[in-house]
Write an enzyme that holds these catalytic residues in place. Structure first.
Site, PDB file in Angstrom:
ATOM      1  N   LYS A 278       0.942  -1.118   0.070  1.00  9.26           N
ATOM      2  CA  LYS A 278       0.106  -0.111   0.088  1.00  9.26           C
ATOM      3  C   LYS A 278       0.906   1.280   0.061  1.00  9.26           C
ATOM      4  O   LYS A 278       0.595   2.125  -0.549  1.00  9.26           O
ATOM      5  CB  LYS A 278      -0.897  -0.056   1.020  1.00  9.26           C
ATOM      6  CG  LYS A 278      -1.985  -1.169   1.118  1.00  9.26           C
ATOM      7  CD  LYS A 278      -3.017  -1.094   2.064  1.00  9.26           C
ATOM      8  CE  LYS A 278      -3.976  -1.928   2.340  1.00  9.26           C
ATOM      9  NZ  LYS A 278      -3.667  -3.481   2.378  1.00  9.26           N
TER      10      LYS A 278
ATOM     11  N   GLU B 284      -1.384   6.867   8.307  1.00  8.42           N
ATOM     12  CA  GLU B 284      -1.994   7.991   7.682  1.00  8.42           C
ATOM     13  C   GLU B 284      -3.089   8.546   8.453  1.00  8.42           C
ATOM     14  O   GLU B 284      -3.368   8.079   9.402  1.00  8.42           O
ATOM     15  CB  GLU B 284      -2.711   7.463   6.315  1.00  8.42           C
ATOM     16  CG  GLU B 284      -3.694   6.457   6.498  1.00  8.42           C
ATOM     17  CD  GLU B 284      -4.217   5.997   5.167  1.00  8.42           C
ATOM     18  OE1 GLU B 284      -3.654   5.912   4.115  1.00  8.42           O
ATOM     19  OE2 GLU B 284      -5.847   5.244   5.124  1.00  8.42           O
TER      20      GLU B 284
ATOM     21  N   HIS C 277     -13.010  -2.203  11.049  1.00  9.75           N
ATOM     22  CA  HIS C 277     -12.436  -1.698   9.620  1.00  9.75           C
ATOM     23  C   HIS C 277     -12.861  -2.888   8.522  1.00  9.75           C
ATOM     24  O   HIS C 277     -12.126  -2.977   7.482  1.00  9.75           O
ATOM     25  CB  HIS C 277     -10.902  -1.466   9.462  1.00  9.75           C
ATOM     26  CG  HIS C 277     -10.505  -0.356  10.744  1.00  9.75           C
ATOM     27  ND1 HIS C 277     -10.768   0.852  10.506  1.00  9.75           N
ATOM     28  CD2 HIS C 277      -9.827  -0.568  11.950  1.00  9.75           C
ATOM     29  CE1 HIS C 277     -10.168   1.436  11.801  1.00  9.75           C
ATOM     30  NE2 HIS C 277      -9.692   0.370  12.376  1.00  9.75           N
TER      31      HIS C 277
ATOM     32  N   ARG D 127      -8.358  -8.297  -7.322  1.00 12.40           N
ATOM     33  CA  ARG D 127      -8.930  -9.801  -7.098  1.00 12.40           C
ATOM     34  C   ARG D 127     -10.388  -9.248  -7.022  1.00 12.40           C
ATOM     35  O   ARG D 127     -10.743  -8.145  -7.156  1.00 12.40           O
ATOM     36  CB  ARG D 127      -8.497 -10.469  -5.851  1.00 12.40           C
ATOM     37  CG  ARG D 127      -8.802  -9.230  -4.517  1.00 12.40           C
ATOM     38  CD  ARG D 127      -8.659 -10.267  -3.226  1.00 12.40           C
ATOM     39  NE  ARG D 127      -8.780  -9.379  -1.943  1.00 12.40           N
ATOM     40  CZ  ARG D 127      -9.791  -8.728  -1.348  1.00 12.40           C
ATOM     41  NH1 ARG D 127     -10.811  -9.057  -1.774  1.00 12.40           N
ATOM     42  NH2 ARG D 127      -9.397  -8.049  -0.480  1.00 12.40           N
TER      43      ARG D 127
END
Length: 651
Positions: free
Chosen positions: A116, A191, A226, A285
Site C-alpha cells: 500500500k 495515515e 475496519h 482480485r
C-alpha cells in the site's frame, strides 16, 4: 483451453467460483485443511486435495502445496478467490511457472498494488487523489488521530486507530504481528484518520487488449473493526452528487491503466459528504461484495474473469446499472461483546427461499428481476464454525428497483431466518436495514460509533420464548394419554425451569392444570407439541417454533429469535471456577502475555492477547486486583472456556 480449475480458497468463495466453472463446462478442484474436511465446498468439487493442518500459515497460505495439489488433481488453471494468496505476486508467478493458467491480473500489477505504501506513490503519480502517508517514526501529536495499516493484505486485519502518542508503539507492534500472521508480511504504515468518511469503491474489469471497464460503484461505509458489514450498489452518496460518478470512474480507470491491469479488481476510495475522495487501495482480485454489482448489471464477474484470462475481448462499454442491491455479511459473532467471534456447530441454516450464488443472473445488459434474494454461503445444516478462519457464514443479497423496498425485504428475510446453534449478528443486520439513518443514506464509517449496535431482543420476548421452550419440553415428555407435565391432584408449587441467554439467567415458573396454563402475566396456552407452541399473549395469538439440540433450545417467532442454554439444577463442583477467573471466549492461540503473577491490575487493563479467526482479541482484567494465577504462556493453544488467569483481591 481451460478444462479444470483449482480454487485456492475455501467456504463460500470456493462454492461461488465452482458454480460458474460448472456452468462453463469446467471440472473443479478444491483444497481443504483438516478443519474444513467436512465443509460443503469440499463435497461439491469434482476432486479435492487435503492440505494437512489447520492454521492458514500451514494450509491456505502455502503456495507450494497448492500448486502441487493442482498438478496432482490434473487442474490446468488456478482461481485464487479472495483473501489468503489472492493478492500474492509470488503465488501468481508460481502458478504460471508451473504451466497453469492464472485466473487473475498480471504478476507485475499485483506487485505494484501489493504494498500500500508503494501503491499510493504510483497513484499520486497517475493523478489519482491520495491521503498523505506518514512513517511511524514521524508521527507527531498534531497528526493524531492516525490509522496504522498493514501494507499487505486487507479485510481490516493489521489496522489500529491511535489517538494518543503514548499508545502508538504498542499499536504498531500489535498491528504488525496481526498482519504477519494473516498475510506473511508485518510491514505497517500510518495515515491521517478520518473518523466519519464514506467508503466508496469502483469495480474494474479490464481485458488484455486495452479495454478498461468501470462497472459501477459500491458503498461499503458501515464497518466494524475496519471490515465491511453492509454493502450496496449504487452508492447513496454518489446518487446524491451526480457529478461525483464520472470523476470516480475516471480515477479508477487511471489507476488500472497506470499498472497495466487485466482482470477483475476494485479501486477503493475514502470520500467526504461533499464528494471529495481519496485513494485507499486497489484490490487486485474479486471482492467479497461483488454480488451487488452482478445483481445490478446482470454480469457474471467470475465468468468474465475466465473470459479475460483466455484472451477474449470485452465489449467497448459495460452494461448500465439498473435498480438497487444490498448485501449484508452474516457473521458468527456477538456485536454486544466487542464483536467477539463465535465457534461451534450450526445446527440449522435456512435463509428465506433464496437462490444460490451465481445462478439465474440475467445476461449482460438485460434488466435484473424486480425482486429477488441471493445467498452466497459456505455453510449448511450441521456445519462446524472453527476458530481458524474468518467468522463470516454467508452473504445475503436482496435486489430490486427501489432501495427502501430492498432494505425492507432484506430485513424481513433476516428476521425469519432459522439460524440455530452458533450465535450470529442477524439481529444487528436487520436493525441496521430498518434504521432511519440507513434508510436516509446516511451511512458513514462512524455508523456504529454514533448509533450503537441496536437494542437486541427485548427481555419480555426472551421470557415468553423461554416459556414456550419449557412448554415444548414438557409436551415432549408427556405420556401417551397426555397427562400434563408435573400434574398433581391438588394445586402445588409452580414447575420451574431456568435458561441462560448470554450472561443472564431467566427462571420460568408455570403450572398446567385442568383449567389451562397458570403463569405470571396474561398468557393462555392454546396448543403445544415438542416443536410448536401456540400462546395467547395479552389477547394476541402467537406461534413459537421450538428446536432442541441437547442443552440448547432455539425458539423462532415473529417477535424474534432466541437461543436458550438450559441451566442444570445441580452443578458438578469440579466444574466450578474461582472468582475472578478469565476464561477463553473461543478456541485460539495465546500470542502475548502482558502481566506476571503478583502484578497489580485495574479493571479493563489488557492482560493477554488471543488470536482466533485471523483476528487478535484482548483479554482484560474483570476487576481491580492482583494477578493470582497465570495458567497459559505465549504460543499455547487453548479451548473455549479454558481458564487463562485468575485476578483476586490479593495474591
Amino acid at each position: 483451453m481451460i478444462s479444470s480449475v483449482l480454487v485456492a480458497n475455501r467456504g463460500e468463495i470456493a462454492r461461488r467460483v465452482f458454480r460458474t466453472a460448472r456452468a462453463l463446462g469446467l471440472s473443479t478442484v478444491a483444497v481443504y485443511s483438516t478443519a474444513d474436511a467436512r465443509m460443503p465446498y469440499v463435497d461439491e468439487a469434482d476432486a479435492a486435495v487435503q492440505l494437512p493442518g489447520n492454521a492458514p500459515g500451514e494450509t491456505y497460505l502455502r503456495a507450494d502445496l497448492i500448486v502441487e495439489a493442482a498438478r496432482r488433481a490434473g487442474a490446468d488453471a488456478v482461481h485464487p478467490g479472495y483473501g489468503f494468496l489472492s493478492e500474492n505476486a509470488a503465488f501468481a508467478q508460481a502458478v504460471i511457472d508451473a504451466g497453469l493458467t492464472w485466473i487473475g491480473p498480471p504478476v507485475d500489477a499485483i506487485s505494484s498494488m501489493g504494498s500500500k505504501i508503494e501503491a499510493k506513490k504510483l497513484m499520486a503519480a497517475a493523478g489519482v487523489p491520495v491521503l498523505a502517508e506518514l512513517t511511524p517514526a514521524e508521527v507527531a501529536a498534531g497528526d493524531l488521530p492516525v490509522l496504522v495499516k498493514a501494507s499487505a493484505g486487507g479485510g481490516g486485519r493489521g489496522m489500529r486507530v491511535v489517538s494518543r502518542l503514548a499508545d502508538l508503539a504498542g499499536e504498531i507492534e500489535a498491528a504488525s504481528a496481526e498482519a504477519l500472521s494473516a498475510f506473511g508480511d508485518g510491514t505497517v504504515f500510518c495515515e491521517r484518520y478520518l473518523a466519519s468518511g464514506r467508503h466508496v469503491e469502483v469495480q474494474i474489469m479490464a481485458d488484455q487488449h486495452g479495454t478498461i471497464w468501470a462497472v459501477g460503484e459500491r458503498e461499503c461505509s458501515i464497518q466494524r473493526r475496519h471490515q465491511k458489514v453492509v454493502e450496496e450498489a449504487p452508492s447513496p452518496l454518489v446518487e446524491r452528487i451526480p457529478s461525483m460518478r464520472p470523476a470516480l470512474f475516471d480515477a479508477a480507470r487511471k489507476a488500472a491503466a497506470a499498472i497495466g491491469y487485466v482482470g477483475a479488481g476494485t479501486v477503493e476510495f475514502l470520500a467526504d459528504e461533499t464528494g471529495n475522495f481519496y485513494f485507499l487501495e486497489m484490490n487486485t482480485r474479486l471482492q467479497v461484495e461483488h454480488p451487488v454489482t452482478e445483481e445490478t448489471t446482470g454480469l457474471d464477474l467470475v465468468e468474465l474473469q475466465f473470459a479475460v484470462a483466455a484472451g477474449e475481448h470485452l465489449p467497448p462499454e459495460p452494461p448500465p446499472t439498473v435498480g438497487h442491491a444490498i448485501e449484508v455479511r452474516l457473521y458468527a459473532e456477538d456485536p454486544t461483546r466487542d464483536w467477539q467471534p463465535q465457534t461451534g456447530r450450526l445446527h440449522r441454516f435456512q435463509v428465506g427461499d433464496a437462490r444460490l450464488s451465481g445462478t439465474n443472473v440475467a445476461p449482460a445488459g438485460e434488466k435484473v428481476p424486480e425482486s429477488g434474494l441471493r445467498v452466497d454461503s459456505g455453510v449448511e445444516d450441521g456445519s462446524e464454525v472453527s476458530p481458524y478462519y474468518d467468522p463470516m457464514l454467508a452473504k445475503v443479497i436482496a435486489y430490486g428497483p427501489d432501495r427502501t423496498a430492498v432494505a425492507r425485504r432484506l430485513a424481513g428475510v433476516l428476521g425469519r431466518a432459522k439460524l440455530h446453534g452458533v450465535g450470529t449478528n442477524r439481529d444487528l443486520l436487520a436493525w441496521i436495514l430498518r434504521h432511519p439513518a440507513f434508510l436516509a443514506g446516511d451511512t458513514d464509517t462512524a455508523f456504529f460509533g454514533e448509533h450503537g449496535v441496536g437494542p437486541g431482543v427485548d427481555d419480555a420476548v426472551v421470557r415468553v420464548s423461554a416459556l414456550a421452550a419449557a412448554l415444548a419440553d414438557a409436551a415432549g415428555r408427556c405420556d401417551p394419554v397426555r397427562v400434563p407435565s408435573g400434574w398433581r391432584n391438588l394445586p402445588s408449587q409452580l414447575q420451574r425451569k431456568s435458561y441462560r441467554v448470554g450472561e443472564v439467567v431467566h427462571e420460568i415458573g408455570y403450572r398446567l392444570t385442568r383449567d389451562g396454563l397458570v403463569v405470571d402475566g396474561n398468557i393462555i396456552l392454546l396448543d403445544s407439541t415438542s416443536e410448536r407452541v401456540v400462546l395467547e399473549v395479552d389477547g394476541v395469538r402467537r406461534m413459537f417454533e421450538v428446536a432442541a439440540y441437547g442443552g440448547l433450545t432455539c425458539v423462532d417467532s415473529a417477535l424474534g429469535s432466541v437461543q436458550l442454554s438450559t441451566v442444570e439444577r445441580f452443578t458438578d463442583p469440579a466444574q466450578q471456577m474461582a472468582a475472578g477467573s478469565l476464561v477463553a471466549p473461543m478456541p485460539g492461540t495465546v500470542v502475548r502475555v502482558g502481566v506476571q503473577v503478583g502484578d497489580v491490575v485495574t479493571q479493563g487493563q489488557p492482560l493477554l492477547w488471543l488470536e482466533a479467526m485471523k483476528m487478535e482479541h484482548t483479554i482484560a482484567a474483570p476487576v481491580d486486583g492482583v494477578v493470582g494465577e497465570l495458567k497459559v504462556a505465549a504460543g499455547q493453544q487453548v479451548e473455549v472456556g479454558a481458564v487463562l488467569a485468575v485476578v483476586g483481591e490479593d495474591a
